[in-house]
Design a protein around this motif. Structure first.
Motif, PDB file in Angstrom:
ATOM      1  N   GLY A 254     -36.725  88.145 -14.281  1.00 47.00           N
ATOM      2  CA  GLY A 254     -35.979  88.776 -13.209  1.00 47.00           C
ATOM      3  C   GLY A 254     -35.218  87.743 -12.406  1.00 47.00           C
ATOM      4  O   GLY A 254     -35.373  86.534 -12.601  1.00 47.00           O
ATOM      5  N   PRO A 255     -34.380  88.190 -11.479  1.00 47.64           N
ATOM      6  CA  PRO A 255     -33.628  87.248 -10.638  1.00 47.64           C
ATOM      7  C   PRO A 255     -34.563  86.307  -9.882  1.00 47.64           C
ATOM      8  O   PRO A 255     -35.493  86.740  -9.215  1.00 47.64           O
ATOM      9  N   GLY A 256     -34.328  85.032 -10.032  1.00 50.45           N
ATOM     10  CA  GLY A 256     -35.133  84.041  -9.335  1.00 50.45           C
ATOM     11  C   GLY A 256     -36.438  83.697 -10.017  1.00 50.45           C
ATOM     12  O   GLY A 256     -37.148  82.781  -9.573  1.00 50.45           O
ATOM     13  N   ASP A 257     -36.792  84.408 -11.090  1.00 49.12           N
ATOM     14  CA  ASP A 257     -38.044  84.125 -11.792  1.00 49.12           C
ATOM     15  C   ASP A 257     -37.944  82.835 -12.599  1.00 49.12           C
ATOM     16  O   ASP A 257     -36.887  82.512 -13.151  1.00 49.12           O
ATOM     17  N   LYS A 258     -39.049  82.135 -12.674  1.00 52.10           N
ATOM     18  CA  LYS A 258     -39.147  80.966 -13.538  1.00 52.10           C
ATOM     19  C   LYS A 258     -40.478  81.014 -14.288  1.00 52.10           C
ATOM     20  O   LYS A 258     -41.419  81.670 -13.855  1.00 52.10           O
ATOM     21  N   ILE A 259     -40.528  80.302 -15.398  1.00 56.67           N
ATOM     22  CA  ILE A 259     -41.691  80.336 -16.280  1.00 56.67           C
ATOM     23  C   ILE A 259     -42.616  79.160 -15.979  1.00 56.67           C
ATOM     24  O   ILE A 259     -42.167  78.026 -15.787  1.00 56.67           O
ATOM     25  N   THR A 260     -43.907  79.453 -15.939  1.00 58.04           N
ATOM     26  CA  THR A 260     -44.930  78.409 -15.873  1.00 58.04           C
ATOM     27  C   THR A 260     -45.586  78.310 -17.243  1.00 58.04           C
ATOM     28  O   THR A 260     -45.945  79.326 -17.833  1.00 58.04           O
ATOM     29  N   LEU A 261     -45.703  77.100 -17.756  1.00 64.21           N
ATOM     30  CA  LEU A 261     -46.333  76.894 -19.057  1.00 64.21           C
ATOM     31  C   LEU A 261     -47.659  76.171 -18.904  1.00 64.21           C
ATOM     32  O   LEU A 261     -47.769  75.227 -18.100  1.00 64.21           O
ATOM     33  N   LEU A 262     -48.637  76.622 -19.661  1.00 65.28           N
ATOM     34  CA  LEU A 262     -49.907  75.917 -19.791  1.00 65.28           C
ATOM     35  C   LEU A 262     -50.032  75.490 -21.238  1.00 65.28           C
ATOM     36  O   LEU A 262     -50.017  76.333 -22.144  1.00 65.28           O
ATOM     37  N   THR A 263     -50.098  74.195 -21.494  1.00 63.46           N
ATOM     38  CA  THR A 263     -50.232  73.699 -22.859  1.00 63.46           C
ATOM     39  C   THR A 263     -51.636  73.145 -23.044  1.00 63.46           C
ATOM     40  O   THR A 263     -52.136  72.408 -22.204  1.00 63.46           O
ATOM     41  N   SER A 264     -52.250  73.508 -24.157  1.00 65.82           N
ATOM     42  CA  SER A 264     -53.611  73.035 -24.444  1.00 65.82           C
ATOM     43  C   SER A 264     -53.694  72.663 -25.915  1.00 65.82           C
ATOM     44  O   SER A 264     -54.492  73.207 -26.678  1.00 65.82           O
TER      45      SER A 264
ATOM     46  N   VAL B 112     -35.305  76.954 -16.268  1.00 62.64           N
ATOM     47  CA  VAL B 112     -36.123  78.154 -16.064  1.00 62.64           C
ATOM     48  C   VAL B 112     -37.620  77.850 -16.107  1.00 62.64           C
ATOM     49  O   VAL B 112     -38.433  78.760 -16.013  1.00 62.64           O
ATOM     50  N   ILE B 113     -37.977  76.597 -16.260  1.00 64.35           N
ATOM     51  CA  ILE B 113     -39.387  76.204 -16.244  1.00 64.35           C
ATOM     52  C   ILE B 113     -39.738  75.694 -14.850  1.00 64.35           C
ATOM     53  O   ILE B 113     -39.170  74.705 -14.377  1.00 64.35           O
ATOM     54  N   GLU B 114     -40.656  76.383 -14.201  1.00 64.04           N
ATOM     55  CA  GLU B 114     -41.055  75.974 -12.859  1.00 64.04           C
ATOM     56  C   GLU B 114     -42.006  74.788 -12.900  1.00 64.04           C
ATOM     57  O   GLU B 114     -41.857  73.824 -12.158  1.00 64.04           O
ATOM     58  N   ARG B 115     -43.005  74.864 -13.772  1.00 65.82           N
ATOM     59  CA  ARG B 115     -44.003  73.792 -13.877  1.00 65.82           C
ATOM     60  C   ARG B 115     -44.680  73.881 -15.233  1.00 65.82           C
ATOM     61  O   ARG B 115     -44.803  74.959 -15.812  1.00 65.82           O
ATOM     62  N   VAL B 116     -45.122  72.724 -15.718  1.00 67.20           N
ATOM     63  CA  VAL B 116     -45.886  72.660 -16.957  1.00 67.20           C
ATOM     64  C   VAL B 116     -47.238  72.016 -16.653  1.00 67.20           C
ATOM     65  O   VAL B 116     -47.298  70.910 -16.099  1.00 67.20           O
ATOM     66  N   TYR B 117     -48.301  72.722 -17.002  1.00 67.12           N
ATOM     67  CA  TYR B 117     -49.655  72.172 -16.897  1.00 67.12           C
ATOM     68  C   TYR B 117     -50.058  71.689 -18.284  1.00 67.12           C
ATOM     69  O   TYR B 117     -50.182  72.486 -19.218  1.00 67.12           O
TER      70      TYR B 117
ATOM     71  N   LYS C 227     -46.642  85.655 -11.549  1.00 64.95           N
ATOM     72  CA  LYS C 227     -45.931  84.498 -12.075  1.00 64.95           C
ATOM     73  C   LYS C 227     -45.864  84.602 -13.598  1.00 64.95           C
ATOM     74  O   LYS C 227     -46.903  84.693 -14.264  1.00 64.95           O
ATOM     75  N   PRO C 228     -44.668  84.583 -14.200  1.00 64.71           N
ATOM     76  CA  PRO C 228     -44.566  84.637 -15.661  1.00 64.71           C
ATOM     77  C   PRO C 228     -45.151  83.367 -16.282  1.00 64.71           C
ATOM     78  O   PRO C 228     -44.759  82.253 -15.923  1.00 64.71           O
ATOM     79  N   VAL C 229     -46.080  83.543 -17.204  1.00 66.71           N
ATOM     80  CA  VAL C 229     -46.791  82.416 -17.811  1.00 66.71           C
ATOM     81  C   VAL C 229     -46.713  82.501 -19.321  1.00 66.71           C
ATOM     82  O   VAL C 229     -46.850  83.579 -19.909  1.00 66.71           O
ATOM     83  N   ILE C 230     -46.484  81.364 -19.953  1.00 67.44           N
ATOM     84  CA  ILE C 230     -46.603  81.224 -21.402  1.00 67.44           C
ATOM     85  C   ILE C 230     -47.737  80.242 -21.675  1.00 67.44           C
ATOM     86  O   ILE C 230     -47.774  79.151 -21.095  1.00 67.44           O
ATOM     87  N   PHE C 231     -48.655  80.646 -22.548  1.00 70.55           N
ATOM     88  CA  PHE C 231     -49.784  79.794 -22.915  1.00 70.55           C
ATOM     89  C   PHE C 231     -49.520  79.215 -24.300  1.00 70.55           C
ATOM     90  O   PHE C 231     -49.346  79.937 -25.269  1.00 70.55           O
ATOM     91  N   ASP C 232     -49.501  77.896 -24.383  1.00 70.03           N
ATOM     92  CA  ASP C 232     -49.239  77.178 -25.628  1.00 70.03           C
ATOM     93  C   ASP C 232     -50.547  76.554 -26.100  1.00 70.03           C
ATOM     94  O   ASP C 232     -51.065  75.631 -25.473  1.00 70.03           O
TER      95      ASP C 232
END
Length: 382
Positions: A144-154, A173-178, A7-12
């Motif tokens: 990629g095709p069908g990919d979405k980004i999950t973000l974790l913000t802290s 393109v954002i699947e969920r934000v934690y 799962k593509p993840v960005i950590f904020d």
């Protein structure tokens, strides 16, 4: 060797001590499950922008120099003409900026990354520090095709709010934000943690630092899971996490985390200026919940909420239940604390995806080795 895409993840993050531990934990997660694609840094959180070098050093230690870091705004949304300047609430000295800039003195133990923070005004503009918006766009292009980004913000939600407002395609393109932060005041009489602003009894620091950004994000159409202060406090026992770490095998990263938590525990017990440092311990819960929530025996509730962002210091950043709100967020209300500490310790102690360079001492030893001048190596075919 090809690694299965996770799962593509960005950590904020805003570079508080708990954020560094969360970053290490995320880098330990199996890449076929969680693949950290970028790190965004809030410049209006618990550290000065030069502290970004510590993030580079941790990525270097873990062999992830491929992960880009993007620096966000150093002020809250709308500041100074339309917004607030609540960053004053972060202590300048002990337990605040002066300690975060050196990770309480432990940053010197980390290997030094070849990547460093470079301002745009420097003599090396080609290697200037990337911006949060640039890293966001780069990660988007790699999907990629069908990919979405999950973000974790802290940290404060400044980066995500600015991305949402400037990129009309962000929500698609954002699947969920934690979101690690917030305190829902209507749930009881539990107090917030903005200890430097006594008049604000019910706000949580991340929301207080940029209440307009918090309102923008939490009341948006994004799919949000909130990890509030009430849940974080259940994961804020130094004794429990240190005991769990002591019962596992050691890796360079688990040793480093143990040293950090041991130091914070000692400072908290001996010095009044450090009475608040347990708030950093609970921040790690967001990362563990995002990766291993199915193992935590957690309870999540749907709630309609509203964020107070009226620039009044006594109420800024408070979150209230709103019966009129059509936007519902998932709120982590309970989990098994014993399992949590065990999961965190076992992950840090896992030999897989462990540190490539254990410490600065090991790095110095590598540097001191004489160069190999034995000439080209030839393979003997049998």
């Amino acid at each position: 060797m090809n690694v299965s895409r996770g799962k593509p993840v960005i950590f904020d993050m805003d570079m508080s001590p708990g954020d560094y531990v969360s970053l290490i934990y995320l880098l330990k997660a199996p890449r076929e499950v969680i693949d950290v694609k970028g790190v965004l840094v809030n410049g209006n959180g618990w550290a000065n922008i030069a502290s970004i070098d510590i993030v580079y050093d941790i990525l270097h230690m873990m062999g992830r120099d491929d992960i880009p870091i993007g620096l966000g705004n150093t002020t809250a949304m709308g500041n100074p003409t339309l917004g607030c300047n609540n960053a004053y609430a972060i202590p300048l000295g002990s337990g605040g900026f002066i300690d975060s800039d050196t990770l309480y003195g432990l940053a010197r133990l980390l290997p030094i990354s070849p990547r460093r923070y470079t301002p745009e005004s420097s003599d090396d503009p080609e290697h200037r520090q990337s911006l949060a918006s640039e890293v966001w766009q780069s990660v988007k292009r790699q999907l990629g095709p069908g990919d979405k980004i999950t973000l974790l913000t802290s940290g404060p939600l400044t980066n995500l709010a600015n991305i949402s407002l400037s990129d009309s395609d962000a929500s698609s393109v954002i699947e969920r934000v934690y979101v690690v932060g917030g305190l829902i005041t209507d749930e009881g009489h539990e107090k917030g943690n903005v200890f430097t602003v006594p008049s604000n009894k019910y706000a949580e620091f991340n929301m207080f630092l940029d209440p307009l950004a918090a309102k923008t994000v939490l009341e948006s159409n994004l799919n949000i899971t909130l990890v509030p202060l009430t849940a974080q406090r259940k994961a804020a026992s130094f004794e429990s996490v240190l005991e769990a770490l002591e019962q596992t095998q050691q890796t360079p990263e688990s040793v480093f985390v143990q040293e950090l938590f041991s130091l914070l525990k000692e400072l908290r017990s001996k010095e009044k200026l450090y009475h608040h440092v347990d708030i950093f311990l609970g921040e790690v819960l967001g990362a563990v919940y995002m990766v291993q929530r199915s193992d935590l025996k957690s309870t999540v509730m749907l709630k309609g909420i509203s964020v107070v962002a009226n620039t009044m210091k006594s109420t800024d950043g408070q979150i209230v239940i709103s019966n009129q709100s059509t936007k519902l967020v998932h709120v982590l209300s309970d989990f098994n604390g014993e399992i949590y500490y065990e999961l965190l310790a076992n992950s840090l102690a896992n030999k897989k995806q462990s540190a490539i360079i254990a410490s600065f001492e090991e790095q110095k030893a590598i540097w001191s080795r004489p160069p190999d001048n034995s000439g080209p190596k030839h393979t003997k075919f049998l």
